[in-house]
Design an enzyme around this catalytic site. Structure first.
Site: not given
Ligand code: NDP
Length: 487
Positions: A243, A152, A175, A93, A231, A461, A249, A283
């Protein structure tokens, strides 16, 4: 290669489909082959998941914590028994090398279920003696938690969010990112097999709009998101309407500081792990590697030699170090940063392009890349690339490097390499980041709270702190005498 699940969603203990939803195609990033076809949840499916979770949460919360914990620990055992199958699925995946998924994905999820399973019986309040009365507090669950994952670490993220939430008596709707929808469904099967009542952990698939429906849903009490900072801002704004509690993260551009007196091989190992593990899609990666001038040449020599020896290739071959990126769309972004780095005048030492790998021509590959002589103003030193791209910067003094390391809107992680123990603690104490390491990088045992400062997030977390984030305090005043009234 097929990894088709029986249906797209898992609600109230059973697989369900929602043919009205738009199609989600899951591909093996190493070859671009389609491995599964699913559909996104429409509003009706999201409503059904919230209704099931709302019903199930009441009885789940009424169980003694020790019984909830037993179920989570049983699920941890099953995850470990099936680690190889789950790791292969995660490799298909995400594209990440099996060498990594075997030790870092379901295995980390199992640790998390085990840890919070053990803590479930210790969710407790406190008592305050007021003489003629007393107050006690209860730590109560929040209700239904929407957990939204990045691509990831799909099963790890699902477990990092579900385990503390479930331990505290909440129900969860997860999700997954739409690029990696598969392993969260396996987790649902395993939790059910371990004895989790139907409806307590549900999975709905979808894009950002499905996530948004969850975040805006009045039946959801808390949102826990792993994703980009942009996001995170949108989710927090949407959650504000009702609220809701949030744990965010988010992204980072973390500094890894190497002083002259550091152990060179260890510092190089850490810098490579901090930029190339999971093909750079972590991240907390230390993507700004600050090396003190006296060590620079030795550090770069070893770094280049060892980076050239990284084995790219069949991710399912356990000798392979590095798989492809998660998708072609993401690779476009990473490749654009390689061009930006070159155009900005950074010195390309190794990598910088697309590798030629026989049999894997269709995959989203990119070479592990090192830029040296990077300066603070370059975009490759300021923006999150989320690929195997290391930027090495020089520095002279401690004072200077602390200021430069903190000169970023992010604050997720940081590392320092030095043999001077007082300097190590002093520097870490001055870096504005939530998750830090001394003479190590990116180790995240479940006992260690994980999360960011500044625009890298809110809340933590893992560790005991995570349990608090899935409970709320109720205070109870207990009178021990008559009610005094002036009337
Ligand atoms: P995204 O922010 O694009 O997506 C994260 C999740 O949010 C996905 O499931 C996405 O759906 C969903 N999403 C997107 N827009 C919305 C919205 N408006 N409301 C609710 N949900 C939404 O991140 P990526 O999947 O591209 O992952 C990479 C990012 O995640 C990097 O910036 C990385 O640094 C961060 N990250 C942070 C971590 C931490 O613990 N701090 C750990 C791992 C990653 P869909 O995929 O279908 O668009």
């Amino acid at each position: 290669m097929r990894a088709q699940p029986p249906a797209s969603h898992f609600i109230d203990g059973a697989y369900v489909d929602d043919p009205a939803g738009v199609e989600i195609v899951s591909r093996y990033p190493a070859t671009d082959e389609v491995i599964a076809r699913l559909t996104a949840a429409t509003a009706a499916t999201v409503d059904a998941a919230v209704a099931a979770a709302t019903r199930a949460q009441v009885e789940w919360a009424a169980l003694p914590g020790r019984e909830r914990g037993r179920i989570l620990r049983r699920a941890a055992d099953i995850l470990r028994e099936r680690n190889r199958d789950l790791s292969v699925l995660e490799t298909l995946d995400t594209g990440k090398a099996l060498q990594e998924t075997l030790v870092a994905d379901a295995a980390s999820g199992a640790d998390c279920l085990e840890y919070f399973g053990g803590l479930a019986a210790s969710v407790e309040g406190s008592t305050v003696d007021l003489g003629s009365a007393f107050v006690y507090t209860r730590r109560e669950p929040l209700g239904v938690v929407a957990a939204i994952g990045a691509w990831n670490y799909p099963i790890q993220i699902a477990c990092w969010k579900a385990a503390p939430a479930l331990a505290a008596g909440n129900a969860v709707i997860f999700k997954p990112a739409e690029t990696t929808p598969l392993s969260a469904l396996k987790l649902a099967e395993i939790l059910k097999e371990a004895g989790l009542p139907d409806g307590v952990y549900n999975v709905v698939q979808g894009h950002g709009d499905t996530g948004r429906m969850l975040v805006r849903h009045p039946g959801i009490a808390k949102v826990s998101l792993t994703g980009e900072s942009g996001t995170g801002r949108k989710v927090m704004a949407d959650a504000a309407e009702t609220l809701k509690h949030v744990t965010l993260e988010l992204g980072g551009k973390s500094p890894l500081i190497v002083f002259d007196d550091a152990h060179v091989e260890n510092a190089v190992s850490a810098a490579m792990l901090a930029n190339f593990y999971s093909t750079g899609q972590i991240c907390s990666n230390g993507t700004r590697v600050f090396v003190q001038k006296g060590l620079k040449d030795r550090f770069l020599d070893r770094l280049v030699a060892r980076t050239k020896a990284i084995r790219l290739g069949d991710p399912l071959d356990e000798d392979t170090h590095l798989g492809p990126l998660v998708s072609h769309e993401h690779r476009k972004k990473v490749l654009s940063y390689l061009e930006i780095g070159k155009a900005e005048g950074a010195r390309l030492l190794v990598g910088g392009g697309v590798p030629k790998l026989q049999g894997f021509e269709g995959g989203a590959w990119v070479e592990p890349t090192v830029f040296a002589d990077v300066t603070d103003d370059m975009r490759i030193a300021r923006e999150e690339i989320f690929g195997p791209v290391m930027a090495v910067l020089d520095f002279e003094t401690e004072e200077e490097v602390v200021a430069r390391a903190n000169d970023t809107p992010f604050g997720l992680a940081a590392g320092v390499f030095t043999a001077d123990i007082t300097r190590a603690h002093r520097v870490i104490g001055r870096i504005k980041a939530g998750t830090t390491w001394i003479n190590a990088y990116n180790l995240t045992p479940v006992e260690m709270p994980f999360g960011g400062m500044k625009q890298s997030g809110l809340g933590r977390e893992n560790g005991r702190a995570a349990l608090d984030a899935y409970t709320q305090v109720k205070s109870v005043y207990v009178a021990m005498g008559d009610v005094e009234a002036p009337y």
